[in-house]
Design an enzyme around this catalytic site. Structure first.
Site, mmCIF file in Angstrom:
data_model
loop_
_atom_site.group_PDB
_atom_site.id
_atom_site.type_symbol
_atom_site.label_atom_id
_atom_site.label_comp_id
_atom_site.label_asym_id
_atom_site.label_seq_id
_atom_site.Cartn_x
_atom_site.Cartn_y
_atom_site.Cartn_z
ATOM 1 N N ASP A 1 0.862 -1.187 0.000
ATOM 2 C CA ASP A 1 0.000 0.000 0.000
ATOM 3 C C ASP A 1 0.895 1.233 0.000
ATOM 4 O O ASP A 1 1.443 1.609 1.038
ATOM 5 C CB ASP A 1 -0.907 0.013 1.246
ATOM 6 N N LYS B 1 -6.818 3.214 -3.432
ATOM 7 C CA LYS B 1 -7.248 3.198 -2.030
ATOM 8 C C LYS B 1 -7.463 4.636 -1.591
ATOM 9 O O LYS B 1 -6.705 5.521 -1.982
ATOM 10 C CB LYS B 1 -6.161 2.500 -1.204
ATOM 11 N N LYS C 1 -10.150 0.002 -2.606
ATOM 12 C CA LYS C 1 -10.062 -0.184 -1.145
ATOM 13 C C LYS C 1 -10.354 1.117 -0.418
ATOM 14 O O LYS C 1 -9.491 1.986 -0.323
ATOM 15 C CB LYS C 1 -8.662 -0.700 -0.773
#
Lengths: 292, 308
Positions: free
Chosen positions: B145, B208, B244
């Protein structure tokens, strides 16, 4: 022009809503029941709260409880006193509501005055009940052993049906004096004062979520008031053996404290006493080693 | 869980074709997702799906190996008292904790995600970020991430942002790359859309919303804009990109609202942990409490569920 406008002024009727987390929402279910006076005239449409309103109230009460318990006894006392002051200022409104729901004027005035006095009575207990109920215990080992009270946590309450203001105040004050938060199901037949009392609470620096007040049907909600796993004690003030059995059985799943206050005449001068505070307290005993 | 390898096409997109976002329309659409009535059997399935999509996350300076091991235990055994529950999709930790998590999750089909690239601000040089990424991958992270450089993006240096993401993607090797846009710092939905397009073209496998360190974190509004960007990217390139939302999604009800939005924006193909994740720490317990409520009829208390 002005005088015509005055004569034709449209009545401003109050919308009675419920009290959750310091706000006045309508029930999430959108359901209502109609409150009528003896002659069958409509007094108000009341929220018929659902189990989801109760669930939301428990979340709010749980969130608020820790900080309320942490507030100093002195501050809690001041806030209780403030509730009494606010109630005094709105005395006439409460008398009117009680009369509207069938009480005689004299009885209504008595009920409001006694409610105010009872709040002041419990305000005085905030920094004293610990001294009465705590103890240094004699033990035969080298320990300093003492017991103190701690709030049990979140309390659900089925308020008295008949004594709709005084009964509510007499049960509510000892719960919050002791640092608990609570969810109240107001009197089903006389719910007006409970909602107005919520407005008093909101104006009295009672933190949001410490007291939540719902209106609705006891037959529908008792089950959830008694069974919710995040409620630590339940107080019920009406109902026969059947209600008692149902509450006790449902409350057993997380071993709630079950407090039965049926049949109490709340208008008696000695109806307020510190044992009401102790009912929703847990005793914590500490063994502190000494001399080693 | 196996992650399909996705070939990236790293050509700088024509940002002038990125459509403007109708904010009023987005708000209305989001309000509608929240008004769907979902009845019992569907709700139970939705809640289980939410559980299986969670990236169970701990990203605190105070994280210890013990805390991470505990989190991994929670990921494996969500609620032992209720058999038949899915496990979460992944645990998400800092790079220094990846090795601990890998050991704790050995033999289990749970991915290890690691934040990287000077999380959460991203304020460091490219070489440091690449090293950070490699360290996490070498320690065993299968998902990275990364944080997008918001400073460069807001300064209009889109090529820098693009090149950086592409470089990190390369450093990831076989690991999947999720690009955190940190929408709370982008300010407008138009910029969220533009950043989404940039990240997808630069090779992101997932986009995300947030680090969880900035408020507001994930909202349904920004998530919808990002889902729409994913949809249009799919029409344009035939490539599926995962989504996400992370941070601030702590109730089961909200989780289900996100699933409704996902279903109505991208369709069934995205309704799996392979293509949709929740970055959350407290969501799992609320979902578990709701599932137990659905099976027993009794409202639950956090007191009876392991914290993590």
């Amino acid at each position: 022009m002005a005088s015509t406008a005055k004569r034709q002024r449209i009545a401003v009727a109050k919308t009675y809503k419920i009290y959750i987390d310091g706000k006045f929402p309508r029930t999430e279910s959108g359901r209502y029941f109609t409150l009528e006076d003896k002659r069958g005239n409509v007094i108000a449409n009341m929220c018929r709260s659902s189990r989801k309103d109760f669930r939301n109230s428990v979340v709010a009460a749980r969130k608020a409880q820790a900080n309320w318990a942490k507030a100093s006894a002195y501050l809690r006392g001041q806030i209780l006193y403030r509730i009494a002051e606010m109630l005094e200022g709105r005395r006439e409104q409460f008398v009117t509501e009680l009369v509207l729901q069938g009480a005689g004027r004299r009885a209504a005035e008595n009920e409001v005055d006694t409610s105010i006095d009872r709040l002041i009575y419990f305000a005085g207990w905030t920094d004293k009940y610990q001294q009465i109920f705590s103890a240094v215990n004699p033990v035969s080992s080298s320990h300093f052993n003492f017991s103190v009270l701690e709030p049990t946590g979140v309390v659900s309450m089925l308020a008295p049906d008949n004594s709709s203001l005084l009964g509510l105040v007499s049960n509510l004050a000892p719960v919050i004096v002791g640092g608990n938060s609570c969810i109240v199901l107001a009197s089903e037949t006389k719910p007006l004062c409970a909602v107005s009392f919520a407005e008093v609470l909101q104006a009295s620096d009672v933190p949001a979520g410490v007291v939540n007040i719902l209106t609705g049907f006891r037959s529908e909600l008792t089950e959830f008031f008694a069974s919710h796993m995040d409620v630590n004690a339940i107080i019920y003030c009406d109902g026969g053996k059947q209600v008692a059995t149902a509450v006790q059985e449902a409350a057993a799943n997380n071993i709630k404290r079950v407090i039965d206050r049926t049949g109490i005449n709340w208008s008696k001068p000695d109806a307020g006493h510190p044992y009401l505070i102790r009912d929703t307290q847990e005793v914590k005993t500490t063994w502190h080693p000494i001399g080693t | 869980m196996a992650l399909a390898a996705v070939k990236s096409s790293t050509r700088f997109p024509d940002l002038s074709t990125v459509p403007a976002v109708d904010e009023v329309g987005v708000n209305e659409r989001v309000a509608r997702f929240q008004s769907r009535s979902i009845k019992k059997a569907s709700k139970v399935e939705a809640l289980k799906l939410v559980l299986s999509m969670i990236d169970l996350t701990t990203l605190e300076g105070q994280d210890t190996p013990g805390k991470v091991r505990q989190l991994c235990q929670k990921a494996i055994h969500l609620h032992a008292a209720m058999p038949g529950l899915p496990h979460v999709a992944a645990v998400c930790v800092y790079p220094t904790m990846v090795a601990v998590a890998k050991k704790a999750l050995a033999g289990h089909d749970i991915n290890i995600a690691s934040v990287a690239t000077a999380f959460p601000s991203g304020m460091s040089s490219l070489s440091v970020k690449l090293e950070d990424t490699r360290m996490a991958v070498d320690a065993g992270a299968s998902e990275i991430d990364m944080v997008m450089s918001r400073g460069a993006f807001l300064a209009g240096d889109y090529h820098y942002v693009f090149d950086e993401i592409a470089a990190i993607k390369e450093a990831c090797g076989a690991a999947h790359l999720k690009v955190i846009l940190e929408t709370g710092e982008l300010g407008t939905l138009d910029r969220v859309r533009k950043a989404s397009v940039l990240a997808m073209h630069a090779g992101a496998n997932f986009i995300k919303t947030s680090t969880g360190k900035i408020q507001p974190a994930a909202t349904m509004q920004v998530t919808l804009v990002m889902l729409q960007a994913i949809r249009d990217f799919y029409y344009e390139t035939d490539r599926m990109i995962g989504m996400k939302p992370a941070g601030g999604i702590s109730t089961a009800k909200l989780g289900v609202h996100y699933l409704v939005m996902l279903r109505e924006t991208l369709g069934n193909a995205w309704m799996t942990p392979e293509w949709f994740r929740f970055g959350a720490s407290s969501l799992a317990n609320d979902v578990l409490m709701q599932l137990v409520k659905q099976s027993t009829g009794i409202y639950q208390s956090a007191d009876y569920f392991s914290k993590d």
